[in-house]
Design an enzyme around this catalytic site. Sequence first.
Site, short mmCIF file in Angstrom:
data_model
loop_
_atom_site.label_atom_id
_atom_site.label_comp_id
_atom_site.label_asym_id
_atom_site.label_seq_id
_atom_site.Cartn_x
_atom_site.Cartn_y
_atom_site.Cartn_z
N THR A 106 15.42 15.01 -54.98
CA THR A 106 15.26 13.99 -54.33
C THR A 106 15.01 13.10 -55.67
O THR A 106 14.42 13.51 -56.87
CB THR A 106 14.15 13.77 -53.41
OG1 THR A 106 13.99 12.45 -52.61
CG2 THR A 106 12.73 14.03 -53.85
N CYS A 116 5.67 7.89 -53.09
CA CYS A 116 5.98 9.05 -52.24
C CYS A 116 5.87 10.24 -52.74
O CYS A 116 5.60 10.56 -53.98
CB CYS A 116 7.51 8.72 -51.85
SG CYS A 116 7.97 7.52 -51.20
N HIS A 145 10.65 14.36 -48.46
CA HIS A 145 10.29 13.03 -49.11
C HIS A 145 9.33 12.18 -48.20
O HIS A 145 9.71 11.57 -47.35
CB HIS A 145 11.65 12.41 -49.46
CG HIS A 145 11.45 11.25 -50.38
ND1 HIS A 145 12.09 10.85 -51.50
CD2 HIS A 145 10.60 9.89 -50.34
CE1 HIS A 145 11.84 9.62 -52.15
NE2 HIS A 145 10.82 9.36 -51.32
#
Lengths: 165, 212
Positions: free
Chosen positions: A26, A32, A49
């Site tokens: 990711t 995040c 995520h």
Amino acid sequence: MNSSITVVKVGIADLGIVQAPNLIRTSGLGSCVGVIIYDLPNKIAALVHVMLPDSALFKGDKLNKAKYADTAIQETVRLLLDYGAKKFHFKAKIAGGSQMFTFSSGSDMMRIGPRNVEEVKKQLSKLRIPIISEDVGGSNGRTIEFDPNTGKLNIRTVNQGIKEI
Amino acid sequence: MTYPYELTPLHLDLLKEIGNIGAGNAATSLSKLLNRKINMKVPDVKIISFDEMMEVVGGPEQVIASVFVRIQGDATGSIFFVLSPEEASKFVGEMIGDESFQFGEPPFSELGLSAYTELGNILSGSYLSALSDFTQLNLQPSVPSISVDMVGAILTFGLIELSQVADHAILIDTILQDEKYHLEKVRGHFFLLPDPDSFQTFFQSLGVSSNE
């Protein structure tokens, strides 16, 4: 070695699952948190995520479970079990939770990164999944890539180069 | 107002006009600062997923130099002024009179960072004051904050409020173009991301019900 290795890309508030020799990644984690839960003997890994700590504020009718820490970890475990991974093998690695911008007004919103990390850890410990390594906090973005074959997490940053945890 | 937003063509036009007036004023400020012509494109109002939003400026891993300002007051939201590090370096170099300034390699010079923050401050200030005049709302910018990092890491910060209730963002995107670097495609983006509760405030201030 299989020459056709694919890298599964996981978007924002998204969840993916992969088996060796394929990789999972990711990109651009800020506040995040990228959570990897993996089963090394079976070479299966899932990456989620996570964007926000908890889903309590959501008012709509279609909850994206991958978005919130409180729902994402459970959902990831459920999918891994469906996929054939074994719970007693589960281990976790986490990265992200930065504070990209600093403001004098210390509102909760500004602390979103650390809050995401806290909640992810809470959920993992609830399910008794040990965190093997982590790279959290700071004020930089991260792109992470996990190899379910070796259990290594590769972390790329703009200002601090590449490392492996 | 229900969610995801039910926006009519009239609403989209109003949001475009908001972007037009804000960025128009900011372009004028930039033009005065650099003492040359700055072109501005017609704003684009997009209802997009978070992943799509990252693609607008080259994907989540692309490195950008960004100034971030929170809007406070009657309506709330986020403003990002985004340039590629190379473009930002050029502007900063001109501002501080050091053409060799580069954002490429950290640690970045304090003077350079400070100049870029000030540039962002001036531009977002003029964006916001035009918006405030237009809507007659009391809108104030926070102290600006700067980051040179990945698109994903930076822009998601403006989605925190929004993402609690939605999986899509309404992005008001205006592109500024510097005439001097026209051929090199110097393009600055102005992103306005109103918080979900503030759309109604904006529409009402312009005499349009959000349900129309």
